[in-house]
Motif scaffolding. Structure first.
Motif, PDB file in Angstrom:
ATOM      1  N   LYS A   1       0.842  -1.190   0.000  1.00 37.02           N
ATOM      2  CA  LYS A   1       0.000   0.000   0.000  1.00 37.02           C
ATOM      3  C   LYS A   1       0.881   1.245   0.000  1.00 37.02           C
ATOM      4  N   ILE A   2       0.489   2.231  -0.792  1.00 32.63           N
ATOM      5  CA  ILE A   2       1.232   3.493  -0.859  1.00 32.63           C
ATOM      6  C   ILE A   2       0.331   4.594  -0.331  1.00 32.63           C
ATOM      7  N   ILE A   3       0.782   5.273   0.704  1.00 26.30           N
ATOM      8  CA  ILE A   3      -0.006   6.324   1.339  1.00 26.30           C
ATOM      9  C   ILE A   3       0.679   7.662   1.114  1.00 26.30           C
TER      10      ILE A   3
ATOM     11  N   GLN B   1       3.666   0.623   2.765  1.00 27.05           N
ATOM     12  CA  GLN B   1       3.409  -0.459   3.712  1.00 27.05           C
ATOM     13  C   GLN B   1       3.414  -1.789   2.964  1.00 27.05           C
TER      14      GLN B   1
ATOM     15  N   GLU C   1       3.184  -5.896   2.675  1.00 28.16           N
ATOM     16  CA  GLU C   1       2.400  -6.951   3.294  1.00 28.16           C
ATOM     17  C   GLU C   1       3.147  -8.275   3.167  1.00 28.16           C
TER      18      GLU C   1
ATOM     19  N   ASP D   1       3.343  -9.943  -0.289  1.00 30.95           N
ATOM     20  CA  ASP D   1       3.933  -9.245  -1.438  1.00 30.95           C
ATOM     21  C   ASP D   1       5.096 -10.041  -2.039  1.00 30.95           C
TER      22      ASP D   1
ATOM     23  N   SER E   1       5.982  -0.458  -9.016  1.00 32.80           N
ATOM     24  CA  SER E   1       5.206   0.508  -8.229  1.00 32.80           C
ATOM     25  C   SER E   1       6.075   1.128  -7.145  1.00 32.80           C
TER      26      SER E   1
END
Length: 238
Positions: A2-4, A21, A23, A26, A34
């Motif tokens: 996840k990219i925040i 983030q 996981e 992954d 990405s």
């Protein structure tokens, strides 16, 4: 993965920031493109424990290790106290914070209450920037519904805790700590946090502690918290 887009850090740190983030599921070949295309002046990568390949992957991209974040949990069982600790515990109380209490807390923060997190430990930012970030964070948490409590020793402010209701039985201790005068007194502020959650009907409380803060980690283990998960944290400055 996840990219925040951590837009709030522009106010706190004065730079564009992004948090990545990872996981457990992954695969490097699936997320490499990405990951490499994330653009920000300050990058934070969080990797679950047990993924040494991902740790090597981010280090190959010039990220550097800064801390482990350890998730801790307490089931609110009653701790065993020595007679001395019981007397100290009995002399403490708590209440929801007033505006004056929040002002006292901010002065404690600016005086160096927090000095072990990744911002304090980062040579680009340092402790003064970290302190201002914590003050902003405290106000944000209150606006978002977290409840701040001041913990008192003989009616004098000795520390604080901010609690967030996660569900009907779970609370998160988002932020907390002892004030400078009482930091090494063994007052049992962590146990007072547990008492608050019990009185609100909670069955467990969770929190996070940095591996840089060995004293706090030790205090939590001695007070019955157990580790539930670990994230390795790496940072990169562009």
């Amino acid at each position: 993965m996840k990219i925040i887009n951590a837009v709030w850090e522009q106010r706190n740190l004065g730079v564009d920031a992004a948090e990545i983030q990872f996981e457990m599921k992954d695969r490097i070949e699936d997320i490499a493109d990405s990951f490499e295309n994330v653009a920000a002046a300050y990058l934070v990568a969080k990797i679950p424990s047990g993924r040494g390949d991902l740790c090597g992957f981010v280090q190959d991209h010039e990220y550097r290790y800064i801390e482990d974040l350890i998730q801790m949990e307490h089931d609110l069982h009653e701790p065993v106290r020595t007679p001395l600790h019981q007397r100290l515990y009995n002399a403490t109380s708590y209440r929801k914070m007033t505006e004056e209490d929040i002002d006292i807390l901010q002065r404690e923060v600016m005086a160096g209450m927090f000095d072990s997190d990744r911002i304090s430990q980062d040579y680009v930012f340092g402790k003064d920037v970290a302190a201002k970030r914590y003050c902003n964070w405290i106000h944000d948490l209150i606006e978002q519904g977290a409840t701040p409590y001041v913990i008192l020793y003989k009616e004098e402010p000795a520390g604080f805790v901010m609690l967030k209701n996660m569900d009907s039985k779970s609370y998160e201790s988002v932020l907390g700590g002892g004030y400078q005068k009482y930091r090494d007194t063994g007052l049992g502020l962590i146990q007072k946090e547990q008492e608050i959650v019990k009185k609100m009907g909670g069955k467990r409380v969770t929190t996070h502690v940095s591996s840089n803060n060995q004293a706090q980690l030790r205090a939590m283990v001695l007070n019955g918290y157990i580790p539930m998960g670990i994230e390795h944290v790496f940072v990169k400055h562009i």
